[in-house]
Scaffold this motif. Sequence first.
Motif, PDB file in Angstrom:
ATOM      1  N   PRO A   2      10.503  35.102  -6.794  1.00 19.03           N
ATOM      2  CA  PRO A   2       9.730  36.175  -6.324  1.00 19.03           C
ATOM      3  C   PRO A   2      10.533  37.400  -6.630  1.00 19.03           C
ATOM      4  O   PRO A   2      11.601  37.553  -6.404  1.00 19.03           O
ATOM      5  CB  PRO A   2       9.456  35.860  -4.993  1.00 19.03           C
ATOM      6  CG  PRO A   2      10.879  35.298  -4.310  1.00 19.03           C
ATOM      7  CD  PRO A   2      11.214  34.364  -5.479  1.00 19.03           C
ATOM      8  N   SER A   3       9.601  38.472  -7.070  1.00 17.91           N
ATOM      9  CA  SER A   3      10.107  39.627  -7.220  1.00 17.91           C
ATOM     10  C   SER A   3      10.176  40.402  -6.102  1.00 17.91           C
ATOM     11  O   SER A   3       9.722  39.846  -4.978  1.00 17.91           O
ATOM     12  CB  SER A   3       9.144  40.349  -8.357  1.00 17.91           C
ATOM     13  OG  SER A   3       8.066  40.595  -7.453  1.00 17.91           O
ATOM     14  N   ASP A   4      10.978  41.731  -5.765  1.00 21.75           N
ATOM     15  CA  ASP A   4      11.057  42.269  -4.723  1.00 21.75           C
ATOM     16  C   ASP A   4       9.631  42.608  -4.269  1.00 21.75           C
ATOM     17  O   ASP A   4       9.320  42.615  -2.856  1.00 21.75           O
ATOM     18  CB  ASP A   4      11.747  43.513  -4.924  1.00 21.75           C
ATOM     19  CG  ASP A   4      13.029  43.408  -4.990  1.00 21.75           C
ATOM     20  OD1 ASP A   4      13.629  42.270  -4.667  1.00 21.75           O
ATOM     21  OD2 ASP A   4      13.790  44.361  -5.363  1.00 21.75           O
ATOM     22  N   ASP A   5       8.627  42.914  -5.092  1.00 22.15           N
ATOM     23  CA  ASP A   5       7.340  43.328  -4.768  1.00 22.15           C
ATOM     24  C   ASP A   5       6.524  42.024  -4.120  1.00 22.15           C
ATOM     25  O   ASP A   5       5.664  42.125  -3.253  1.00 22.15           O
ATOM     26  CB  ASP A   5       6.346  43.746  -6.181  1.00 22.15           C
ATOM     27  CG  ASP A   5       4.983  44.317  -5.690  1.00 22.15           C
ATOM     28  OD1 ASP A   5       4.917  45.341  -4.628  1.00 22.15           O
ATOM     29  OD2 ASP A   5       4.180  44.094  -6.110  1.00 22.15           O
ATOM     30  N   GLU A   6       6.567  40.997  -4.681  1.00 23.59           N
ATOM     31  CA  GLU A   6       6.121  39.632  -4.151  1.00 23.59           C
ATOM     32  C   GLU A   6       6.644  39.366  -2.730  1.00 23.59           C
ATOM     33  O   GLU A   6       6.096  38.942  -2.001  1.00 23.59           O
ATOM     34  CB  GLU A   6       6.349  38.424  -5.052  1.00 23.59           C
ATOM     35  CG  GLU A   6       5.563  38.636  -6.516  1.00 23.59           C
ATOM     36  CD  GLU A   6       5.940  37.732  -7.763  1.00 23.59           C
ATOM     37  OE1 GLU A   6       5.077  37.276  -8.448  1.00 23.59           O
ATOM     38  OE2 GLU A   6       7.296  37.467  -7.730  1.00 23.59           O
ATOM     39  N   ILE A   7       7.894  39.474  -2.716  1.00 25.02           N
ATOM     40  CA  ILE A   7       8.396  39.482  -1.453  1.00 25.02           C
ATOM     41  C   ILE A   7       7.944  40.365  -0.344  1.00 25.02           C
ATOM     42  O   ILE A   7       7.349  40.156   0.730  1.00 25.02           O
ATOM     43  CB  ILE A   7      10.250  39.489  -1.394  1.00 25.02           C
ATOM     44  CG1 ILE A   7      10.829  38.607  -2.073  1.00 25.02           C
ATOM     45  CG2 ILE A   7      10.750  39.634   0.039  1.00 25.02           C
ATOM     46  CD1 ILE A   7      12.207  38.501  -2.365  1.00 25.02           C
ATOM     47  N   ASN A   8       7.677  41.517  -0.799  1.00 19.45           N
ATOM     48  CA  ASN A   8       7.149  42.547   0.249  1.00 19.45           C
ATOM     49  C   ASN A   8       5.645  42.221   0.647  1.00 19.45           C
ATOM     50  O   ASN A   8       5.519  42.285   1.697  1.00 19.45           O
ATOM     51  CB  ASN A   8       7.245  44.060  -0.570  1.00 19.45           C
ATOM     52  CG  ASN A   8       8.651  44.428  -0.575  1.00 19.45           C
ATOM     53  OD1 ASN A   8       9.304  44.075   0.221  1.00 19.45           O
ATOM     54  ND2 ASN A   8       8.789  45.551  -1.321  1.00 19.45           N
ATOM     55  N   ARG A   9       4.859  41.413  -0.480  1.00 23.27           N
ATOM     56  CA  ARG A   9       3.644  41.536  -0.123  1.00 23.27           C
ATOM     57  C   ARG A   9       3.574  40.150   0.919  1.00 23.27           C
ATOM     58  O   ARG A   9       2.552  40.140   1.824  1.00 23.27           O
ATOM     59  CB  ARG A   9       2.825  41.234  -1.534  1.00 23.27           C
ATOM     60  CG  ARG A   9       2.529  42.467  -2.053  1.00 23.27           C
ATOM     61  CD  ARG A   9       1.176  41.936  -3.188  1.00 23.27           C
ATOM     62  NE  ARG A   9       1.600  40.944  -3.943  1.00 23.27           N
ATOM     63  CZ  ARG A   9       2.149  41.056  -5.212  1.00 23.27           C
ATOM     64  NH1 ARG A   9       2.603  42.601  -5.606  1.00 23.27           N
ATOM     65  NH2 ARG A   9       2.445  40.216  -5.858  1.00 23.27           N
ATOM     66  N   ALA A  10       4.408  39.153   0.429  1.00 22.28           N
ATOM     67  CA  ALA A  10       4.369  38.001   1.459  1.00 22.28           C
ATOM     68  C   ALA A  10       4.758  38.082   2.780  1.00 22.28           C
ATOM     69  O   ALA A  10       4.405  37.535   3.802  1.00 22.28           O
ATOM     70  CB  ALA A  10       5.170  36.914   0.784  1.00 22.28           C
ATOM     71  N   MET A  11       5.629  39.154   2.933  1.00 30.18           N
ATOM     72  CA  MET A  11       6.182  39.485   4.539  1.00 30.18           C
ATOM     73  C   MET A  11       5.640  40.707   5.122  1.00 30.18           C
ATOM     74  O   MET A  11       5.658  40.684   6.344  1.00 30.18           O
ATOM     75  CB  MET A  11       7.803  39.669   4.199  1.00 30.18           C
ATOM     76  CG  MET A  11       8.707  38.688   3.321  1.00 30.18           C
ATOM     77  SD  MET A  11       8.329  37.046   3.946  1.00 30.18           S
ATOM     78  CE  MET A  11       9.393  37.192   5.691  1.00 30.18           C
ATOM     79  N   ALA A  12       4.835  41.233   4.384  1.00 25.99           N
ATOM     80  CA  ALA A  12       3.953  42.422   4.854  1.00 25.99           C
ATOM     81  C   ALA A  12       3.247  41.830   6.295  1.00 25.99           C
ATOM     82  O   ALA A  12       2.673  40.863   6.256  1.00 25.99           O
ATOM     83  CB  ALA A  12       3.000  43.056   3.834  1.00 25.99           C
TER      84      ALA A  12
END
Length: 154
Positions: free
Chosen positions: A119-129
Amino acid sequence: MPSFTLTINNDKKVISAEPETPLLWVLRDILDLTGTKFGCGKGLCGSCTILYKGNSVRSCTLTIAAALEGNITTIEGLSEEGLQPIQEAWMELDVPQCGYCQSGQIMAASALLSKNTRPSDDEINRAMAGIICRCGTYVRIKKAIQLAANKLEE
């Protein structure tokens, strides 16, 4: 009181409760699976996050009547054979401070990595939001997810 059969951590459980009972209370109060935490009771904080059909969901808003089909995985059932890479990374980087949100964080990260091992940083951020860490360990959480992704690639 009606009975329901739920699959929790790959084990069938017969539960007597009202259909609108939140899954969180079934896990904690009936089955004594207390790794799933109660935070807000409204699906806003993420402390109660579990996996349902492999997806990250808030157990405080999922009723038992809505959870009849598919496996429910709690933090207790995340790994049958030792620690998962995400759990190892969490320990290696000393992610938790108070630890209250950590089972929810780990479950959401596990759902992400089961579908996307890079996962990209953005994908991590979205998943953990939406999973609130009162101690603010978000930087360590992201690093642990990246470390776990690297472990999965090995």
